[in-house]
Design a protein around this motif. Structure first.
Motif, PDB file in Angstrom:
ATOM      1  N   ASP A  39     -14.403   1.706  -8.765  1.00  0.00           N
ATOM      2  CA  ASP A  39     -13.122   2.405  -8.781  1.00  0.00           C
ATOM      3  C   ASP A  39     -13.123   3.558  -9.777  1.00  0.00           C
ATOM      4  O   ASP A  39     -12.338   4.508  -9.647  1.00  0.00           O
ATOM      5  N   LEU A 175      -5.402   6.562 -11.059  1.00  0.00           N
ATOM      6  CA  LEU A 175      -5.000   5.996  -9.782  1.00  0.00           C
ATOM      7  C   LEU A 175      -4.980   7.117  -8.751  1.00  0.00           C
ATOM      8  O   LEU A 175      -4.317   8.131  -8.935  1.00  0.00           O
ATOM      9  N   ASP A 193       1.931   2.593   1.374  1.00  0.00           N
ATOM     10  CA  ASP A 193       2.635   1.706   0.445  1.00  0.00           C
ATOM     11  C   ASP A 193       4.130   1.990   0.367  1.00  0.00           C
ATOM     12  O   ASP A 193       4.923   1.069   0.143  1.00  0.00           O
ATOM     13  N   TYR A 248       1.410   0.121 -11.075  1.00  0.00           N
ATOM     14  CA  TYR A 248       0.424  -0.238 -10.063  1.00  0.00           C
ATOM     15  C   TYR A 248      -0.997  -0.130 -10.614  1.00  0.00           C
ATOM     16  O   TYR A 248      -1.872  -0.921 -10.257  1.00  0.00           O
ATOM     17  N   ARG A 249      -1.221   0.838 -11.499  1.00  0.00           N
ATOM     18  CA  ARG A 249      -2.542   0.954 -12.116  1.00  0.00           C
ATOM     19  C   ARG A 249      -2.836  -0.269 -12.976  1.00  0.00           C
ATOM     20  O   ARG A 249      -3.936  -0.822 -12.937  1.00  0.00           O
ATOM     21  N   GLU A 251      -1.649  -3.166 -12.544  1.00  0.00           N
ATOM     22  CA  GLU A 251      -1.808  -4.310 -11.657  1.00  0.00           C
ATOM     23  C   GLU A 251      -3.189  -4.350 -11.025  1.00  0.00           C
ATOM     24  O   GLU A 251      -3.605  -5.371 -10.467  1.00  0.00           O
ATOM     25  N   LYS A 253      -4.435  -1.745  -8.861  1.00  0.00           N
ATOM     26  CA  LYS A 253      -4.604  -0.910  -7.677  1.00  0.00           C
ATOM     27  C   LYS A 253      -5.391   0.352  -8.035  1.00  0.00           C
ATOM     28  O   LYS A 253      -5.210   0.922  -9.108  1.00  0.00           O
ATOM     29  N   SER A 254      -6.248   0.757  -7.139  1.00  0.00           N
ATOM     30  CA  SER A 254      -7.002   1.993  -7.342  1.00  0.00           C
ATOM     31  C   SER A 254      -6.481   3.116  -6.456  1.00  0.00           C
ATOM     32  O   SER A 254      -6.876   4.271  -6.621  1.00  0.00           O
ATOM     33  N   HIS A 255      -5.605   2.794  -5.497  1.00  0.00           N
ATOM     34  CA  HIS A 255      -5.091   3.791  -4.569  1.00  0.00           C
ATOM     35  C   HIS A 255      -3.659   3.453  -4.208  1.00  0.00           C
ATOM     36  O   HIS A 255      -3.300   2.289  -4.047  1.00  0.00           O
ATOM     37  N   PHE A 256      -2.811   4.483  -4.102  1.00  0.00           N
ATOM     38  CA  PHE A 256      -1.414   4.293  -3.728  1.00  0.00           C
ATOM     39  C   PHE A 256      -1.030   5.408  -2.761  1.00  0.00           C
ATOM     40  O   PHE A 256      -1.312   6.580  -3.016  1.00  0.00           O
TER      41      PHE A 256
END
Length: 300
Positions: A39, A175, A193, A248-249, A251, A253-256
């Motif tokens: 990532d 992210l 998302d 989200y980062r 958490e 996640k690498s993509h939103f």
């Protein structure tokens, strides 16, 4: 958590992208660490036979950092061969090699195997306890050659991710954000998302001079933005996005992805995606755009 760091034994100036070897006993978090580095834009190769590593490194030519996952599952693994390979790589001029060793207490490793109900790779027909003991003994000399040791006994997945990012991306993982525009006539894009409906805004389609253009054109954008409801809507979307991305980062996640929809997917939704992309870029975000209904559009 325990960390051990030691200087790399390389000599000479670094001229090649860095190489990270991720190793350690099964169940200690190797796969998670490799995924985190991937990532972070490392090229990742897991479970590569040891004999192929020198040739891969000697070939060079890559412009990305490389992470290799190495462990006793490798068909030609031996403790001596791996130690020799590490020493060879560290002696290579111009190459910064870091050995990242994921470790955990034997009781923790055994519990993790019990929870997944998987067979231990070093004792497929015997007890997991025997496999854990064998692997820890095999890997001890490798652990002693490592540059960084992370004990994951008391870490969850998110804490391990944060620790790897701290070590290999001190400025923080970025992210990746993708923005989409679409037409409701063709349905909402899959795997997005967050979706915003902007059909309430004034539609440039009904202006003959603007109909043939799209939301990338300044005239169309000015028309959409002239709607008294635009600015308040856009400001709220931007504030919401900027407040959510760090969460989200954290958490993991690498993509939103965020999608804007309108009737034809040509004007209003494109304007919103383009405008939000510029605003996020000014905030230092990594942004790509896809206008689904515009011909020949690709991610950019």
């Amino acid at each position: 958590m325990t960390l051990k760091q030691s200087p790399n034994s390389e000599t000479g100036a670094v001229t090649e992208p860095p190489l990270v070897l991720v190793t350690g006993p099964s169940g200690a978090g190797r796969t998670t660490a490799i995924n985190v580095l991937e990532d972070l834009d490392f090229e990742a190769i897991d479970n590569l036979p040891l004999r192929l590593v020198p040739a891969l490194v000697a070939a060079g030519g890559a412009d990305r950092a490389l992470v290799l996952g190495l462990d006793p599952r490798n068909r030609d693994f031996s403790t001596e061969a791996m130690v020799d390979m590490i020493d060879m790589l560290k002696a290579r001029r111009g190459l910064k090699t870091t050995v990242l060793y994921l470790d955990a207490d034997a009781e923790i490793l055994l519990r993790r195997f019990s929870e997944t109900r998987r067979r231990h790779p070093l004792s497929p027909a015997e007890s997991p306890e025997l496999g854990v003991s064998r692997e820890l003994d095999l890997m001890q000399p490798v652990k002693e050659r490592s540059d960084v040791v992370i004990d994951t006994s008391d870490l969850n997945v998110h804490q391990l991710r944060a620790e790897v990012e701290r070590l290999f991306a001190p400025s923080g993982r970025r992210l990746a954000v993708s923005l989409h525009s679409f037409s409701y006539k063709r349905g909402i894009p899959r795997n997005v998302d967050m979706v915003f409906d902007c059909r309430f805004l004034s539609n440039p389609y009904w202006e003959p001079a603007l109909r043939v253009h799209d939301g990338r054109d300044q005239e169309v954008q000015e028309y959409v933005m002239s709607d008294a409801r635009f600015q308040g809507f856009f400001d709220r979307v931007l504030d919401l996005t900027l407040s959510l991305l760090p969460a989200y980062r954290e958490e993991g996640k690498s993509h939103f992805s965020i999608a804007f929809g309108c009737t034809g997917g040509q004007h209003r939704s494109v304007t919103l995606a383009e405008t939000l992309a510029k605003a996020l870029a000014r905030e230092g975000q990594q942004v790509s755009i896809r206008h689904r209904e515009l011909p020949g559009q690709q991610l950019k």
